[in-house]
Design an enzyme around this catalytic site. Structure first.
Site, mmCIF file in Angstrom:
data_model
loop_
_atom_site.group_PDB
_atom_site.id
_atom_site.type_symbol
_atom_site.label_atom_id
_atom_site.label_comp_id
_atom_site.label_asym_id
_atom_site.label_seq_id
_atom_site.Cartn_x
_atom_site.Cartn_y
_atom_site.Cartn_z
ATOM 1 N N ALA A 276 0.806 -1.226 0.000
ATOM 2 C CA ALA A 276 0.000 0.000 0.000
ATOM 3 C C ALA A 276 0.835 1.271 0.000
ATOM 4 O O ALA A 276 0.289 2.363 -0.116
ATOM 5 C CB ALA A 276 -0.950 0.002 1.200
ATOM 6 N N LYS B 193 6.567 -13.097 -12.984
ATOM 7 C CA LYS B 193 5.149 -12.764 -13.182
ATOM 8 C C LYS B 193 4.400 -13.906 -13.880
ATOM 9 O O LYS B 193 3.216 -14.132 -13.609
ATOM 10 C CB LYS B 193 5.025 -11.476 -13.997
ATOM 11 C CG LYS B 193 5.434 -10.215 -13.234
ATOM 12 C CD LYS B 193 4.485 -9.930 -12.074
ATOM 13 C CE LYS B 193 4.737 -8.557 -11.467
ATOM 14 N NZ LYS B 193 3.799 -8.240 -10.360
ATOM 15 N N ASP C 23 8.618 -12.743 3.385
ATOM 16 C CA ASP C 23 8.968 -13.691 4.444
ATOM 17 C C ASP C 23 7.691 -14.424 4.846
ATOM 18 O O ASP C 23 6.747 -13.804 5.322
ATOM 19 C CB ASP C 23 9.553 -12.938 5.638
ATOM 20 C CG ASP C 23 9.995 -13.851 6.767
ATOM 21 O OD1 ASP C 23 9.329 -14.883 7.016
ATOM 22 O OD2 ASP C 23 10.996 -13.525 7.432
ATOM 23 N N TYR D 1 12.110 -10.917 -14.679
ATOM 24 C CA TYR D 1 10.829 -10.301 -14.337
ATOM 25 C C TYR D 1 9.674 -11.073 -14.968
ATOM 26 O O TYR D 1 8.684 -11.394 -14.312
ATOM 27 C CB TYR D 1 10.819 -8.854 -14.819
ATOM 28 C CG TYR D 1 9.510 -8.129 -14.616
ATOM 29 C CD1 TYR D 1 9.108 -7.719 -13.347
ATOM 30 C CD2 TYR D 1 8.682 -7.844 -15.703
ATOM 31 C CE1 TYR D 1 7.911 -7.045 -13.162
ATOM 32 C CE2 TYR D 1 7.487 -7.169 -15.523
ATOM 33 C CZ TYR D 1 7.104 -6.769 -14.250
ATOM 34 O OH TYR D 1 5.917 -6.112 -14.065
#
Length: 226
Positions: free
Chosen positions: A11, A149, A56, A145
């Site tokens: 966020a 994804k 984690d 990357y």
């Protein structure tokens, strides 16, 4: 504890911030999560904040457990975490691959594991992850990357098969490029031609998390711009 609880991870970023605001406006009790307190400074009042590194697995579980205890069982999980490191496949390093997998895949798996028991207990829930266009369309210069994804997309489909029988929907939205101040400062105009505002992606996420998307699960929704 009767509120509809939503958790937005990542966020502190533009998309995570926009999503937290949109979900709050939609009537959810939102808890925002990021790795540092400073990352959450821009959030408006009324949005709860929890600090934790979701890459984690133990931390991811502790964060979700804390939110469930303090706010109620999450009905919605939105994971906007993402990391980008360019590079070709022939020059990718173990560090490149570890970083892309830890952030772009690992956090999604650990968060989904942590929240699933609470959603199963309610018999419903919605999980939305953020993918990217290179996950479906291999792109030169983005090897690690793209792999991270692409693995996330596959995870979404696996989670859909495993969790849909419990009333839990799992989807992803896949932008090509976000229209942010940082990207505008770094990229040439031609690269930004199809960039999509974070607020637009946030509304797509809110739709996938909401009641109007009751019959949608296992989808990777493209948001590539005009």
């Amino acid at each position: 504890m009767s509120e509809r609880v939503a958790v937005v991870v990542g966020a502190g970023g533009d998309l995570g911030l926009a999503t937290a605001v949109v979900l709050t406006d939609a009537g959810f009790s939102v808890t925002a999560v990021d790795r540092t307190e400073k990352a959450l400074d821009q959030l408006p009042d009324g949005i709860r904040r929890v600090v934790g590194d979701a890459t984690d697995p133990a931390v991811a579980r502790n964060v979700i457990d804390r939110i469930a205890t303090e706010s109620g069982p999450p009905e919605v999980l939105v994971n906007t975490l993402g990391a980008f490191r360019p590079g070709e496949a022939v020059t990718a390093t173990p560090e490149d691959l570890r970083l892309m997998l830890d952030v772009n895949l690992g956090a999604a798996l650990w968060l989904s594991q942590a929240v699933a028991p609470y959603m199963r207990g309610r018999g419903r829930g919605a999980i939305v992850h953020v993918s990217a266009r290179p996950a479906s369309e291999p792109t030169a210069g983005m090897a690690a990357y793209s792999l991270g994804k692409a693995a996330l997309n596959h995870l979404v489909r696996i989670l859909d098969l495993e969790l849909r029988p419990h009333g839990i929907r799992v989807n992803a939205v896949a932008p090509q490029l976000l229209d942010t101040a940082r990207n505008r400062a770094m990229l040439p105009p031609e690269a930004l031609a199809h960039a999509v505002p974070s607020e637009t992606i946030a509304h797509i996420i809110a739709f996938l998390a909401g009641d109007l998307a009751t019959n949608i699960s296992g989808a990777i929704v493209p948001a590539y711009g005009a």
